[in-house]
Write a protein that holds these residues in place. Structure first.
Motif, PDB file in Angstrom:
ATOM      1  N   GLN A  37       7.863 -11.320   0.890  1.00 50.52           N
ATOM      2  CA  GLN A  37       7.744  -9.625   1.004  1.00 50.52           C
ATOM      3  C   GLN A  37       9.269  -9.402   0.881  1.00 50.52           C
ATOM      4  OE1 GLN A  37       6.588  -7.961   4.637  1.00 50.52           O
ATOM      5  NE2 GLN A  37       5.835  -6.085   3.376  1.00 50.52           N
ATOM      6  N   LYS A  38       9.560  -8.785  -0.196  1.00 48.82           N
ATOM      7  CA  LYS A  38      10.731  -7.840  -0.278  1.00 48.82           C
ATOM      8  C   LYS A  38      10.644  -6.551   0.292  1.00 48.82           C
ATOM      9  CE  LYS A  38      13.141  -9.561  -3.817  1.00 48.82           C
ATOM     10  NZ  LYS A  38      14.462 -10.451  -4.109  1.00 48.82           N
ATOM     11  N   ALA A  39      11.907  -5.953   0.512  1.00 50.96           N
ATOM     12  CA  ALA A  39      12.069  -4.753   1.333  1.00 50.96           C
ATOM     13  C   ALA A  39      11.240  -3.723   0.662  1.00 50.96           C
ATOM     14  CB  ALA A  39      13.431  -4.229   1.290  1.00 50.96           C
ATOM     15  N   LYS A  40      10.395  -2.819   1.344  1.00 51.02           N
ATOM     16  CA  LYS A  40       9.540  -1.706   1.005  1.00 51.02           C
ATOM     17  C   LYS A  40       8.517  -2.260  -0.136  1.00 51.02           C
ATOM     18  CE  LYS A  40      13.296   1.561   2.162  1.00 51.02           C
ATOM     19  NZ  LYS A  40      14.116   2.778   1.648  1.00 51.02           N
ATOM     20  N   LYS A  41       8.071  -3.438  -0.155  1.00 48.65           N
ATOM     21  CA  LYS A  41       7.189  -3.888  -0.982  1.00 48.65           C
ATOM     22  C   LYS A  41       6.014  -4.667  -0.204  1.00 48.65           C
ATOM     23  CE  LYS A  41       9.458  -3.088  -4.946  1.00 48.65           C
ATOM     24  NZ  LYS A  41       8.914  -2.206  -5.906  1.00 48.65           N
ATOM     25  N   PRO A  42       4.884  -4.657  -0.784  1.00 49.01           N
ATOM     26  CA  PRO A  42       3.701  -5.269  -0.080  1.00 49.01           C
ATOM     27  C   PRO A  42       3.825  -6.727  -0.111  1.00 49.01           C
ATOM     28  CG  PRO A  42       2.912  -4.446  -2.098  1.00 49.01           C
ATOM     29  CD  PRO A  42       4.366  -4.082  -1.907  1.00 49.01           C
ATOM     30  N   PRO A  43       3.410  -7.518   0.831  1.00 52.33           N
ATOM     31  CA  PRO A  43       3.172  -8.962   0.766  1.00 52.33           C
ATOM     32  C   PRO A  43       2.838  -9.388  -0.549  1.00 52.33           C
ATOM     33  CG  PRO A  43       2.488  -8.150   2.755  1.00 52.33           C
ATOM     34  CD  PRO A  43       2.500  -7.084   1.982  1.00 52.33           C
TER      35      PRO A  43
ATOM     36  N   THR B  85       4.743   0.945   8.980  1.00 57.76           N
ATOM     37  CA  THR B  85       4.440   0.955   7.669  1.00 57.76           C
ATOM     38  C   THR B  85       2.906   0.536   7.763  1.00 57.76           C
ATOM     39  OG1 THR B  85       6.547   0.369   6.556  1.00 57.76           O
ATOM     40  CG2 THR B  85       4.370  -0.056   5.381  1.00 57.76           C
ATOM     41  N   TYR B  86       1.919   1.468   7.284  1.00 55.67           N
ATOM     42  CA  TYR B  86       0.706   0.940   7.322  1.00 55.67           C
ATOM     43  C   TYR B  86       0.259   0.588   6.031  1.00 55.67           C
ATOM     44  CZ  TYR B  86       0.677   2.898  12.112  1.00 55.67           C
ATOM     45  OH  TYR B  86       0.874   3.434  12.933  1.00 55.67           O
ATOM     46  N   LEU B  87      -0.301  -0.673   5.977  1.00 58.23           N
ATOM     47  CA  LEU B  87      -0.605  -1.435   4.649  1.00 58.23           C
ATOM     48  C   LEU B  87      -2.340  -1.249   4.644  1.00 58.23           C
ATOM     49  CD1 LEU B  87       1.797  -4.406   5.025  1.00 58.23           C
ATOM     50  CD2 LEU B  87       1.533  -2.693   3.235  1.00 58.23           C
ATOM     51  N   CYS B  88      -2.611  -1.288   3.433  1.00 58.38           N
ATOM     52  CA  CYS B  88      -4.083  -1.313   3.080  1.00 58.38           C
ATOM     53  C   CYS B  88      -4.367  -2.482   1.999  1.00 58.38           C
ATOM     54  CB  CYS B  88      -4.669  -0.088   2.546  1.00 58.38           C
ATOM     55  SG  CYS B  88      -6.534  -0.089   1.688  1.00 58.38           S
TER      56      CYS B  88
END
Lengths: 116, 107
Positions: A37-43, B85-88
């Protein structure tokens, strides 16, 4: 025990170093995952092991080498990394076969990797 | 191609100001829609799984709902500790995460 434990929490390495990230869970989960996971990105999914066998490799460069010694442990061996590989590396586990049933991922706190 | 899109990217609310986060998905054979919360520098923490349109789940100030095309995470009277942060994520053939909504609750 409902935790996924990752070590180390922080790792700084040079581009010529060899290091490893470790992940451990004692929930009896049989699927284990590595995410980047990079900053402000999703896994982003890297690897998945199911019943200690590598089931998914998302075209990850060979400088990342996963290993699953047993059902509780997952390692990620690092060699000749690039600065752009700096990221938070997350380990997760889930019950049963990968992506099956109510396959909730339980994540560890992550290992913050910095490549100089 | 399966896709998950979250909006807004970021949201600032005053304490007590209710709102909703959106997750739009295009997934062949949806087998689950997940919501996770992630605090800075930590791994995502599971909140909810929804399986079928019309399903709703609640936990404290959070309520998740699901339609055939989107899911909403409703936050009622939020507190500063709800900032995260809320992830979907959707599960079809594999689990796909959205980019998340960064929520900041001002005291």
């Amino acid at each position: 025990d409902t935790e996924v434990t990752q070590t180390p929490k922080h790792l700084v390495m040079g581009m010529t170093n060899k290091k490893s990230l470790k992940c451990e869970q004692h929930m009896g989960h049989r699927a284990m995952y590595w995410y980047k996971q990079k900053a402000k990105k999703p896994p982003e999914l890297m690897f998945v092991y199911s019943y200690e066998k590598l089931s998914i490799n998302e075209s990850v460069p060979s400088r990342f080498s996963p290993e699953c010694p047993n059902s509780s442990l997952l390692n990620l061996h690092l060699h000749a990394l690039q600065p752009e590989d700096s990221a938070l590396y997350l380990c997760a586990s889930s019950q049963g076969r990968i992506f099956s049933g109510a396959n909730v991922l339980t994540f560890g706190a992550g290992s913050r990797l910095t490549v100089l | 191609e399966d896709q998950v899109t979250q909006s807004p990217e970021a949201l600032r609310l005053q304490e007590g100001e209710s709102s909703s986060l959106n997750c739009s998905y295009t997934v062949s054979g949806l087998r689950g829609l997940f919501w996770y919360r992630q605090d800075p520098g930590k791994g995502p923490e599971f909140l909810f799984t929804l399986y079928s349109a019309g399903e709703e789940k609640e936990k404290e100030r959070l309520k998740a709902t699901l339609t055939k095309k989107e899911s909403f995470l409703h936050i009622t009277a939020p507190k500063p500790e709800d900032s995260a942060t809320y992830l979907c994520a959707s599960r079809g053939g594999k689990i796909i995460f959205g980019k998340g909504t960064r929520l900041h609750i001002l005291p």
